[in-house]
Scaffold this motif. Structure first.
Motif: not given
Lengths: 176, 303, 192
Positions: B28, B35-40, B44, B47-48, B51, B210-211, B214, C29, C33, C54, C57, C59-60
């Motif tokens: 991730r 994609q030029n972003r910071r991201g989790p 992560q 944590i997911d 949760k 959707a996904i 699941p 948590a 999340s 982007s 973001d 997602e961070r």
């Protein structure tokens, strides 16, 4: 405008006006409307029905139906209008000429209560599910009053927004 | 000795799940940076998972619906336990006995099969579509993968992973990726399909269905599926490491090599659009299978 | 089952035992999340796209869009709600698994906004669903949305985001309000 002259020869035209270079307006009687639409479609090249709309002339006691046609080769629009009775609004459907008219007529039936005879789906609800009042786009429908009655007060009368806590509202409701 | 082996295999399984979750977080993060972003954070996925595990579950659709996440987890864990991490090390070779490549290939299908049964019982219309796609996709990528595995079996005259690893010892040029490049290419392309990476992402297909399978799964079910998927991914990386990259002589090498294999589908995923189902299956049945067949013929001719 | 049968769900779902040893870890948590169900009700959903891609973001912060309400934690009411949409929103909200949070964007869910006199846009959302965080503006920019989500994270962290518990406790009150405007509920049954 030659198209207007042609129409005046063939049909009973109550009102005609050249709005812009690419837009003309024709008012006709209830009886002549469908022959006029068919003539425009089959002989003059106004092949596309852009939309149908409805205007509420409450002072005259009339609804006005407006059919907007488009000629793709001449790049010309024409608005064809007719007035129908407001008390028992009823008109012939045109979905056999343009199938897309079915949805527009369904919407006008829902919003103004105009009955399009022969339209098979007009009684199905489009966006107003379980509507319980007169059709909302009529001018004698008081939308603010309806909104206040059904969805509650927007804010207290004092003008300052003081929102009661949800828990207080529960207590009030329980006491009742 | 048996109990000790079970204990160490269990430890390795926990480590495998943790490593899979970590790799998911890394993927991730890398996707975000591409994609030029910071991201989790890279943690992560932990944590997911926590949760999801502690969320409420109030959905029931029948017995198979409950069992499917377990199938998924057991399929992943079983595959993981049949692959040795470090060959020759008694603590890190899990339960890899002789002749286990064929058993392993059966086990790899188990998770998909259980998922198919459970998702079909969930009753959501997207789930059977996803399942149909998943099973067709499996029929696609299994063919080149089986061909390339058969090439290795014939070349080394063994069906055990340990035997195949031992046959690759003695220098980097003895690795199967260099001795059987076409078979390796076939297997690595079919790895893209197995991982559901993007040109072949027809099962989950977030924009369409959707996904997919699941859709009805939530909370604790999803956490089991999540950890099953992670450990299954790690098992596949380990398998490919053992089959083509000469195995690992210690844990550090295992990390390095699996990480390199993990980067391959990740980079492909982030730069490609998506195939349709029939395009995807047709692709697997033409080019990778052809590559595999080239090496199969070559093996016979050389012998 | 007749077509016109009322499918209001009257039985309450069982309460979740919330707390225990892991309570702090759970809240920590959950706050980090947040999975958002990808469902846009009004004009505000156009602001969610830059928030989640982007440029801004989200997602961070650990947030993600998911395609199904079963897996989601947060329902964003992005703008005005008509009666027709409200039915679907209630259905989506009830299919989400607890704990779940509602974030309302813009002026319309608060007091009707510019649609306060409309014949089918509701005026106050909190009569029908429990809202945890309001984000004002018409529409709020992505920065404001991110600030709102930081606030939601703070609330979850301190255990104060308990709209879902209130909804279960006061279900009768919410049901009565919903019944007032939704006359006829023709939808398949579902469990929650």
């Amino acid at each position: 405008m030659e198209i207007l002259d042609k129409l005046k020869e063939k049909f009973e035209i109550l009102q005609s006006q050249e709005k812009r270079k690419d837009l003309a307006l024709v008012g006709t009687t209830e009886k002549d409307l469908i022959p006029l639409l068919v003539y425009l479609k089959e002989y003059e090249g106004y092949k596309t029905l852009v939309m149908i709309s409805c205007v509420d002339w409450i002072e005259e006691g009339k609804f006005e139906l407006v059919y907007n046609l488009w000629n793709p080769s001449k790049k010309h629009n024409i608005l064809v209008k007719t007035k129908i009775d407001r008390e028992a609004p009823k008109f012939q459907t045109i979905y056999k000429i343009w199938p897309q008219a079915e949805a527009y007529e369904r919407e006008i039936h829902e919003m103004f209560g105009v009955d399009f005879e022969g339209n098979p789906t007009q009684h199905e609800e489009l966006i107003l599910e379980d509507w319980d009042d007169i059709p909302p786009m009529r001018r004698d429908f008081d939308t603010l009053k309806y909104s206040m009655e059904k969805f509650g007060e927007r804010e207290p009368k004092s003008g300052i927004i003081i929102r009661k806590q949800i828990s207080e509202q529960y207590d009030e409701w329980r006491r009742k | 000795m048996m109990w000790a082996k079970i204990f160490y295999a269990f430890l390795a399984l926990l480590g495998g799940i943790a490593y899979g979750l970590f790799l998911g977080g890394v993927s991730r993060k890398i996707t975000a940076r591409m994609q030029n972003r910071r991201g989790p954070t890279i943690w992560q996925n932990f944590i997911d998972l926590w949760k999801l595990f502690r969320k409420k579950t109030a959905i029931s659709h029948g017995v198979m619906f409950y069992l499917a996440p377990m199938f998924r987890l057991v399929g992943g864990a079983g595959t993981f336990l049949l692959v040795p991490i470090v060959v020759g090390n008694p603590y890190l070779s899990n339960f890899s006995f002789g002749g286990d490549l064929i058993v392993l290939m059966y086990f790899m299908v188990l998770g998909c099969l259980g998922m198919a049964l459970g998702a079909a019982e969930s009753g959501h219309p997207h789930a059977p579509i996803g399942v149909t796609r998943g099973l067709s996709q499996m029929a696609g990528y299994e063919l080149p993968f089986v061909i390339s595995v058969v090439v290795l079996m014939i070349a080394d005259k063994t069906t055990s992973i340990e035997g195949i690893v031992r046959a690759q010892q003695g220098g980097i040029l003895h690795w199967h990726i260099f001795t059987h490049p076409f078979a390796a290419a076939a297997a690595f392309i079919s790895l893209l399909g197995m991982m559901g990476s993007y040109p072949f992402q027809v099962v989950l297909a977030p924009q369409e269905i959707a996904i997919g399978p699941p859709t009805e799964y939530s909370s604790t079910f999803l956490s089991y599926m999540f950890s099953g998927r992670s450990v299954f991914a790690v098992a596949k990386y380990l398998l490919f490491m053992n089959l083509f990259l000469g195995g690992a002589s210690n844990l550090l090498w295992a990390f390095v090599k699996t990480f390199v294999i993990f980067l391959w589908p990740l980079f492909i995923t982030n730069v490609f659009p998506r195939f349709r189902l029939e395009q995807s299956v047709l692709f697997f049945w033409t080019w990778p299978s052809l590559f595999g067949l080239i090496d199969l013929v070559r093996i016979y001719l050389v012998r | 089952m007749g077509k016109d049968k009322n499918y209001f769900l009257n039985e309450k779902p069982e309460k979740m035992t919330y707390g225990g040893v892991f309570r702090k870890i759970n809240d920590w948590a959950r706050a980090r999340s947040l999975w958002v169900v990808a469902y846009g009700t009004g004009c505000g959903s156009i602001e969610l796209r830059p928030t989640f891609t982007s440029r801004f973001d989200a997602e961070r912060l650990g947030m993600r869009m998911v395609g199904t309400p079963r897996q989601a934690d947060v329902l964003i009411i992005s703008g005005y709600l008509t009666v027709k949409t409200l039915k679907r929103v209630i259905r989506v909200y009830e299919q989400m698994q607890s704990p779940k949070y509602v974030v309302a964007l813009g002026a319309c869910p608060i007091n009707g906004g510019m649609y306060y006199d409309s014949y089918n846009a509701i005026n106050r959302l909190d009569l029908y669903l429990p809202v945890d965080v309001w984000i004002t503006g018409c529409m709020p920019r992505p920065e404001a949305i991110l600030a709102g989500f930081k606030r939601l994270q703070g609330l979850i962290d301190s255990g104060k985001a308990d709209g879902w518990k209130k909804y279960i406790e006061n279900l009768d009150w919410y049901r009565e309000n919903q019944r007032k405007i939704i006359k006829n509920w023709r939808m398949p049954n579902y469990n929650w």
